[in-house]
Write a protein that holds these residues in place. Structure first.
Motif, PDB file in Angstrom:
ATOM      1  N   SER A  56       0.812  -1.219   0.000  1.00 27.17           N
ATOM      2  CA  SER A  56       0.000   0.000   0.000  1.00 27.17           C
ATOM      3  C   SER A  56       0.841   1.264   0.000  1.00 27.17           C
ATOM      4  O   SER A  56       0.323   2.359  -0.189  1.00 27.17           O
ATOM      5  N   GLY A  57       2.144   1.125   0.262  1.00 25.65           N
ATOM      6  CA  GLY A  57       3.021   2.290   0.308  1.00 25.65           C
ATOM      7  C   GLY A  57       3.148   2.862   1.700  1.00 25.65           C
ATOM      8  O   GLY A  57       3.571   4.002   1.876  1.00 25.65           O
ATOM      9  N   ALA A  58       2.780   2.089   2.717  1.00 27.15           N
ATOM     10  CA  ALA A  58       2.839   2.553   4.100  1.00 27.15           C
ATOM     11  C   ALA A  58       3.465   1.465   4.959  1.00 27.15           C
ATOM     12  O   ALA A  58       3.561   0.312   4.550  1.00 27.15           O
ATOM     13  N   ALA A  59       3.867   1.851   6.142  1.00 30.93           N
ATOM     14  CA  ALA A  59       4.386   0.875   7.107  1.00 30.93           C
ATOM     15  C   ALA A  59       3.253   0.507   8.064  1.00 30.93           C
ATOM     16  O   ALA A  59       2.387   1.330   8.369  1.00 30.93           O
ATOM     17  N   THR A  96       1.399  10.629   7.909  1.00 32.34           N
ATOM     18  CA  THR A  96       2.740  10.211   7.499  1.00 32.34           C
ATOM     19  C   THR A  96       2.695   9.184   6.376  1.00 32.34           C
ATOM     20  O   THR A  96       3.465   9.265   5.417  1.00 32.34           O
ATOM     21  N   SER A  97       1.788   8.229   6.483  1.00 33.11           N
ATOM     22  CA  SER A  97       1.739   7.126   5.530  1.00 33.11           C
ATOM     23  C   SER A  97       1.114   7.499   4.192  1.00 33.11           C
ATOM     24  O   SER A  97       1.506   6.989   3.152  1.00 33.11           O
ATOM     25  N   PHE A  98       0.114   8.349   4.219  1.00 32.17           N
ATOM     26  CA  PHE A  98      -0.618   8.704   3.003  1.00 32.17           C
ATOM     27  C   PHE A  98      -0.735  10.224   2.876  1.00 32.17           C
ATOM     28  O   PHE A  98      -1.826  10.784   2.961  1.00 32.17           O
ATOM     29  N   PRO A  99       0.385  10.916   2.656  1.00 29.67           N
ATOM     30  CA  PRO A  99       0.337  12.378   2.577  1.00 29.67           C
ATOM     31  C   PRO A  99      -0.478  12.881   1.386  1.00 29.67           C
ATOM     32  O   PRO A  99      -0.996  13.998   1.420  1.00 29.67           O
ATOM     33  N   ASP A 100      -0.603  12.058   0.346  1.00 29.07           N
ATOM     34  CA  ASP A 100      -1.362  12.465  -0.836  1.00 29.07           C
ATOM     35  C   ASP A 100      -2.812  11.979  -0.792  1.00 29.07           C
ATOM     36  O   ASP A 100      -3.510  12.013  -1.796  1.00 29.07           O
ATOM     37  N   THR A 112     -13.252   7.884  10.133  1.00 30.14           N
ATOM     38  CA  THR A 112     -12.304   8.547   9.238  1.00 30.14           C
ATOM     39  C   THR A 112     -12.069   7.647   8.033  1.00 30.14           C
ATOM     40  O   THR A 112     -11.886   6.444   8.185  1.00 30.14           O
ATOM     41  N   CYS A 113     -12.045   8.246   6.849  1.00 27.81           N
ATOM     42  CA  CYS A 113     -11.799   7.477   5.626  1.00 27.81           C
ATOM     43  C   CYS A 113     -10.897   8.282   4.704  1.00 27.81           C
ATOM     44  O   CYS A 113     -11.091   9.488   4.543  1.00 27.81           O
ATOM     45  N   VAL A 114      -9.920   7.615   4.116  1.00 27.93           N
ATOM     46  CA  VAL A 114      -9.046   8.262   3.140  1.00 27.93           C
ATOM     47  C   VAL A 114      -8.926   7.359   1.921  1.00 27.93           C
ATOM     48  O   VAL A 114      -9.071   6.141   2.007  1.00 27.93           O
ATOM     49  N   HIS A 115      -8.650   7.995   0.791  1.00 27.67           N
ATOM     50  CA  HIS A 115      -8.499   7.264  -0.458  1.00 27.67           C
ATOM     51  C   HIS A 115      -7.318   7.856  -1.221  1.00 27.67           C
ATOM     52  O   HIS A 115      -7.189   9.067  -1.330  1.00 27.67           O
ATOM     53  N   VAL A 116      -6.455   6.974  -1.721  1.00 27.62           N
ATOM     54  CA  VAL A 116      -5.281   7.391  -2.485  1.00 27.62           C
ATOM     55  C   VAL A 116      -5.352   6.736  -3.856  1.00 27.62           C
ATOM     56  O   VAL A 116      -5.585   5.536  -3.964  1.00 27.62           O
ATOM     57  N   VAL A 117      -5.151   7.530  -4.901  1.00 26.88           N
ATOM     58  CA  VAL A 117      -5.052   6.994  -6.256  1.00 26.88           C
ATOM     59  C   VAL A 117      -3.725   7.466  -6.815  1.00 26.88           C
ATOM     60  O   VAL A 117      -3.447   8.668  -6.849  1.00 26.88           O
ATOM     61  N   ARG A 118      -2.909   6.508  -7.240  1.00 26.04           N
ATOM     62  CA  ARG A 118      -1.592   6.840  -7.791  1.00 26.04           C
ATOM     63  C   ARG A 118      -1.614   6.696  -9.307  1.00 26.04           C
ATOM     64  O   ARG A 118      -2.421   5.966  -9.857  1.00 26.04           O
TER      65      ARG A 118
END
Length: 154
Positions: A56-59, A96-100, A112-118
């Motif tokens: 996922s790009g995080a620790a 820290t894990s998902f700054p974008d 809380t919900c976050v979504h990342v699209v690369r």
């Protein structure tokens, strides 16, 4: 005598033909199943949450417990799972894990919900899309957060 020998030979040829057609039908049916099934055999396995978070790009945050993660390898790679962590560490870990990450409206009882699209054209290893949902357990007095996520390269 010659005529009598031809019929057993023809019988053997017909038997071989039936076996070849039967094997071809079985092989074709198996390939169709594998191509059309959502979960062909061997594509869904248990996975470590540290591996899933790395994808996922995080620790994986410190002090996690109750980790339960699954790997899917059909047409790409995907992981989903959940774990519990200290509530006080959630904001810092997400930032820290998902700054974008973009905050998105939560479904159901999530807090809380976050979504990342690369960018899929960059061909970077790991997930192209990550969704993280956090549910604070125990109301405002609780100190535990249930984190659920899914990440995929589809």
């Amino acid at each position: 005598m010659q005529r009598g020998m031809r019929w057993p030979l023809w019988g053997m040829w017909w038997t071989c033909l039936v076996l070849v057609v039967g094997a071809g039908w079985w092989f074709g049916r198996t390939m169709l199943y594998a191509a059309s099934s959502d979960d062909p055999p061997g594509t869904v396995t248990g996975a470590g949450c540290a591996e899933a978070m790395d994808f996922s790009g995080a620790a994986l945050p410190e002090d996690t417990r109750d980790e339960d993660c699954t790997s899917y390898t059909w047409g790409g790679q995907a992981y989903d799972g959940s774990f519990r962590m200290p509530r006080a560490a959630v904001r810092g870990w997400l930032t820290t894990s998902f700054p974008d990450a973009a905050g998105v409206p939560c479904d159901g009882d999530d807090d809380t919900c976050v979504h990342v699209v690369r960018d899929t054209h960059a061909h970077t290893p790991g997930a192209y899309a990550v969704t993280v949902s956090v549910h604070y357990e125990g109301g405002s007095a609780g100190d535990t957060a249930l984190v659920s996520f899914d990440a995929s390269s589809y």
